[in-house]
Motif scaffolding. Structure first.
Motif, PDB file in Angstrom:
ATOM      1  N   ILE A  51       0.863  -1.179   0.000  1.00 51.87           N
ATOM      2  CA  ILE A  51       0.000   0.000   0.000  1.00 51.87           C
ATOM      3  C   ILE A  51       0.901   1.231   0.000  1.00 51.87           C
ATOM      4  N   SER A  52       0.539   2.238  -0.777  1.00 47.86           N
ATOM      5  CA  SER A  52       1.350   3.451  -0.804  1.00 47.86           C
ATOM      6  C   SER A  52       1.156   4.210   0.507  1.00 47.86           C
ATOM      7  N   LEU A  53       2.171   4.954   0.905  1.00 46.49           N
ATOM      8  CA  LEU A  53       2.071   5.727   2.142  1.00 46.49           C
ATOM      9  C   LEU A  53       0.932   6.734   2.072  1.00 46.49           C
ATOM     10  N   ALA A  54       0.652   7.204   0.875  1.00 47.23           N
ATOM     11  CA  ALA A  54      -0.437   8.172   0.710  1.00 47.23           C
ATOM     12  C   ALA A  54      -1.790   7.561   1.060  1.00 47.23           C
ATOM     13  N   GLN A  55      -1.889   6.225   0.998  1.00 44.66           N
ATOM     14  CA  GLN A  55      -3.156   5.544   1.296  1.00 44.66           C
ATOM     15  C   GLN A  55      -3.266   5.144   2.768  1.00 44.66           C
ATOM     16  N   VAL A  56      -2.204   5.341   3.517  1.00 43.91           N
ATOM     17  CA  VAL A  56      -2.259   5.022   4.947  1.00 43.91           C
ATOM     18  C   VAL A  56      -2.953   6.168   5.665  1.00 43.91           C
ATOM     19  N   ARG A  57      -4.155   5.898   6.099  1.00 42.84           N
ATOM     20  CA  ARG A  57      -4.961   6.900   6.788  1.00 42.84           C
ATOM     21  C   ARG A  57      -5.330   6.396   8.181  1.00 42.84           C
ATOM     22  N   LEU A  58      -6.036   7.217   8.936  1.00 45.73           N
ATOM     23  CA  LEU A  58      -6.439   6.839  10.285  1.00 45.73           C
ATOM     24  C   LEU A  58      -7.266   5.553  10.269  1.00 45.73           C
ATOM     25  N   ALA A  59      -8.123   5.408   9.244  1.00 45.94           N
ATOM     26  CA  ALA A  59      -8.956   4.204   9.141  1.00 45.94           C
ATOM     27  C   ALA A  59      -8.097   2.952   9.015  1.00 45.94           C
ATOM     28  N   PHE A  60      -6.968   3.073   8.303  1.00 42.30           N
ATOM     29  CA  PHE A  60      -6.036   1.953   8.140  1.00 42.30           C
ATOM     30  C   PHE A  60      -5.496   1.542   9.511  1.00 42.30           C
ATOM     31  N   LYS A 116      -6.912   2.052  12.467  1.00 39.19           N
ATOM     32  CA  LYS A 116      -7.989   1.473  13.278  1.00 39.19           C
ATOM     33  C   LYS A 116      -8.259   0.029  12.872  1.00 39.19           C
ATOM     34  N   GLU A 117      -8.181  -0.237  11.565  1.00 36.09           N
ATOM     35  CA  GLU A 117      -8.359  -1.609  11.083  1.00 36.09           C
ATOM     36  C   GLU A 117      -7.222  -2.502  11.589  1.00 36.09           C
ATOM     37  N   PHE A 118      -6.028  -1.938  11.644  1.00 37.70           N
ATOM     38  CA  PHE A 118      -4.871  -2.692  12.134  1.00 37.70           C
ATOM     39  C   PHE A 118      -5.064  -3.075  13.602  1.00 37.70           C
ATOM     40  N   VAL A 119      -5.553  -2.133  14.407  1.00 33.88           N
ATOM     41  CA  VAL A 119      -5.818  -2.406  15.827  1.00 33.88           C
ATOM     42  C   VAL A 119      -6.865  -3.510  15.958  1.00 33.88           C
ATOM     43  N   LEU A 120      -7.938  -3.440  15.155  1.00 28.08           N
ATOM     44  CA  LEU A 120      -8.995  -4.452  15.198  1.00 28.08           C
ATOM     45  C   LEU A 120      -8.457  -5.823  14.790  1.00 28.08           C
ATOM     46  N   TYR A 121      -7.574  -5.825  13.799  1.00 33.62           N
ATOM     47  CA  TYR A 121      -6.948  -7.067  13.332  1.00 33.62           C
ATOM     48  C   TYR A 121      -6.134  -7.701  14.466  1.00 33.62           C
ATOM     49  N   CYS A 122      -5.355  -6.890  15.158  1.00 34.86           N
ATOM     50  CA  CYS A 122      -4.527  -7.406  16.255  1.00 34.86           C
ATOM     51  C   CYS A 122      -5.387  -7.909  17.406  1.00 34.86           C
ATOM     52  N   ARG A 123      -6.457  -7.180  17.703  1.00 37.54           N
ATOM     53  CA  ARG A 123      -7.291  -7.522  18.862  1.00 37.54           C
ATOM     54  C   ARG A 123      -8.239  -8.690  18.572  1.00 37.54           C
ATOM     55  N   SER A 124      -8.930  -8.639  17.444  1.00 38.36           N
ATOM     56  CA  SER A 124      -9.976  -9.629  17.176  1.00 38.36           C
ATOM     57  C   SER A 124      -9.502 -10.824  16.354  1.00 38.36           C
ATOM     58  N   THR A 125      -8.792 -10.535  15.270  1.00 38.08           N
ATOM     59  CA  THR A 125      -8.355 -11.630  14.394  1.00 38.08           C
ATOM     60  C   THR A 125      -7.195 -12.410  15.020  1.00 38.08           C
ATOM     61  N   LYS A 126      -6.175 -11.697  15.475  1.00 38.91           N
ATOM     62  CA  LYS A 126      -4.998 -12.356  16.054  1.00 38.91           C
ATOM     63  C   LYS A 126      -5.137 -12.596  17.558  1.00 38.91           C
ATOM     64  N   GLN A 127      -6.072 -11.866  18.197  1.00 38.77           N
ATOM     65  CA  GLN A 127      -6.343 -12.011  19.630  1.00 38.77           C
ATOM     66  C   GLN A 127      -5.074 -11.817  20.486  1.00 38.77           C
ATOM     67  N   TYR A 128      -4.331 -10.783  20.135  1.00 40.50           N
ATOM     68  CA  TYR A 128      -3.144 -10.451  20.910  1.00 40.50           C
ATOM     69  C   TYR A 128      -3.547  -9.848  22.251  1.00 40.50           C
ATOM     70  N   ALA A 129      -2.712 -10.062  23.242  1.00 37.14           N
ATOM     71  CA  ALA A 129      -2.914  -9.406  24.535  1.00 37.14           C
ATOM     72  C   ALA A 129      -2.775  -7.901  24.339  1.00 37.14           C
ATOM     73  N   GLN A 130      -3.412  -7.128  25.214  1.00 32.85           N
ATOM     74  CA  GLN A 130      -3.453  -5.676  25.048  1.00 32.85           C
ATOM     75  C   GLN A 130      -2.056  -5.056  24.955  1.00 32.85           C
ATOM     76  N   ASN A 131      -1.147  -5.465  25.811  1.00 35.76           N
ATOM     77  CA  ASN A 131       0.185  -4.854  25.802  1.00 35.76           C
ATOM     78  C   ASN A 131       0.954  -5.178  24.526  1.00 35.76           C
ATOM     79  N   TYR A 132       0.737  -6.363  23.969  1.00 34.54           N
ATOM     80  CA  TYR A 132       1.406  -6.700  22.709  1.00 34.54           C
ATOM     81  C   TYR A 132       0.764  -5.934  21.554  1.00 34.54           C
ATOM     82  N   LEU A 133      -0.556  -5.731  21.637  1.00 35.68           N
ATOM     83  CA  LEU A 133      -1.253  -4.919  20.635  1.00 35.68           C
ATOM     84  C   LEU A 133      -0.647  -3.509  20.603  1.00 35.68           C
ATOM     85  N   VAL A 134      -0.424  -2.945  21.791  1.00 33.33           N
ATOM     86  CA  VAL A 134       0.174  -1.606  21.883  1.00 33.33           C
ATOM     87  C   VAL A 134       1.552  -1.602  21.228  1.00 33.33           C
TER      88      VAL A 134
END
Length: 389
Positions: free
Chosen positions: A152-161, A163-181
């Motif tokens: 993905i180009s850097l120009a396409q990296v937005r806040l929504a990207f 937020k999706e990354f955080v959701l991916y770490c939390r829900s899809t990968k189920q990482y612990a909170q500190n590792y998500l951070v």
């Protein structure tokens, strides 16, 4: 036409931007000069115009960036000469800046790992830290794959990207909170570097934050449990060796990676008339000094240079078996050994700033945070005589 008849020169010079000086790049080909452009590297007094580098270790990241600019321009020049005649300095400049504008996230990830690998061995750049960065890198690439994107180009990296990354770490990968951070901060740092390098104007994830959980209560073994480990006759010869390596941690505070590197011949020296273990932590290059306690001397006398260290994963598995055999109802790991040392020292009245130095913490705040609950009890105990009065 070849490089002999049409030589390329790349030169860095200082220019003012507003009221601040930056390093600018000038490209010339066969005497023709392109318009200077900013590298986005700010001036520092350690800049050496003759060598075209900063003469300070802390600014090595800027030196690497400038070297990368030169290499990218040289590669671009060779590519242009294969596809067009009469390549001018301005052609190279314009094409380079266009490429810079189209920088991608994967290119930034590749650049970061390449740069970090080149630094391994320098203070603050340990192999173990590179392993951590490599793992975090895989998390970001895994997210792109999850989105069915190769890049993905850097120009396409937005806040929504983000937020999706955080959701991916939390829900899809189920990482612990500190590792998500940790994962989020890694992604943000990659974009921060891209901002510093001039590939984007600002980090769209700058205000996206997740909070770490409060530190859990530390796990350590008591002096009674230490004695149980020392004197038990229920262990096999192999288990005895692992238990002794763990006990060495309990009396020194060495973390696993430093325990693995420990050599009595290399790392024990006499300081102010006292035998001490002294060398730098692999993780942070922070120097630590540990007075050799009597039981540590016994272990060194027993094992010498043949300290029985296996992989961290295998050692933790063996410690789990040992705890069950001797009746210690705790999840023993090599890290518990290090925490036990800090606890042991504090419980025996060693000042926290001294404990911090023994453990090789970069800051006393790390020690205070880790042993916060224990320190509260120490405060209460230390003021008991005042309350009684």
């Amino acid at each position: 036409m070849n490089d002999v008849t049409k030589p390329l020169h790349i030169y860095f010079r200082l220019k003012m931007t507003g009221n601040q000086r930056f390093i600018y790049c000038r490209i010339s080909v066969a005497g023709t000069v392109a318009t200077d452009f900013s590298t986005h590297v700010p001036y520092h007094p350690s800049w050496q115009q003759k060598s075209q580098l900063f003469n300070e270790q802390a600014l090595e990241v800027h030196n690497q960036h400038l070297c990368d600019i030169k290499e990218d321009i040289r590669i671009l020049y060779r590519e242009l000469r294969r596809t067009m005649d009469g390549v001018t300095a301005q052609d190279i400049r314009n094409r380079y800046l266009k490429q810079r504008e189209n920088r991608t996230l994967v290119q930034c990830l590749d650049h970061h790992l390449k740069w970090f690998k080149a630094q391994v061995g320098a203070p603050g750049f340990a192999k173990g830290t590179l392993k951590v960065h490599t793992t975090l890198d895989r998390v970001v690439r895994g997210f792109l794959n999850h989105k069915k994107r190769k890049d993905i180009s850097l120009a396409q990296v937005r806040l929504a990207f983000g937020k999706e990354f955080v959701l991916y770490c939390r829900s899809t990968k189920q990482y612990a909170q500190n590792y998500l951070v940790r994962c989020l901060n890694y992604l943000k740092s990659i974009i921060d570097t891209a901002v510093e390098d001039g590939f984007v104007n600002a980090n769209p994830l700058a205000h996206l934050s997740e909070s770490k959980l409060e530190p859990a209560e530390i796990t350590f073994i008591t002096e009674k449990e230490i004695e149980l480990l020392r004197k038990t006759d229920l262990l096999t010869a192999g288990q005895r060796r692992i238990a002794d390596a763990f006990l060495l941690q309990c009396f020194t505070g060495l973390c696993y990676c430093d325990l693995k590197r420990f050599s009595p011949k290399k790392h024990i020296r006499e300081i102010c008339g006292v035998r001490c273990i002294q060398y730098a932590r692999e993780k942070s290059s922070t120097l630590f000094t540990i007075p050799v306690l009597p039981y540590v001397d016994e272990l060194i006398e027993t094992y010498g240079e043949n300290l029985p260290i296996i992989s961290n994963q295998k050692m933790n598995a063996k410690l789990k078996e040992i705890a069950k055999i001797v009746g210690i109802d705790k999840h023993l790991t090599t890290h518990v050994g290090r925490k036990t040392a800090g606890t042991y020292l504090l419980n025996h009245g060693v000042r926290i700033e001294v404990v911090s130095r023994i453990l090789g913490h970069k800051s006393i705040k790390t020690t205070e945070t880790t042993y916060a609950a224990l320190l509260q009890q120490t405060i209460i105990d230390s003021t008991a005589h005042l309350r009684a009065a």
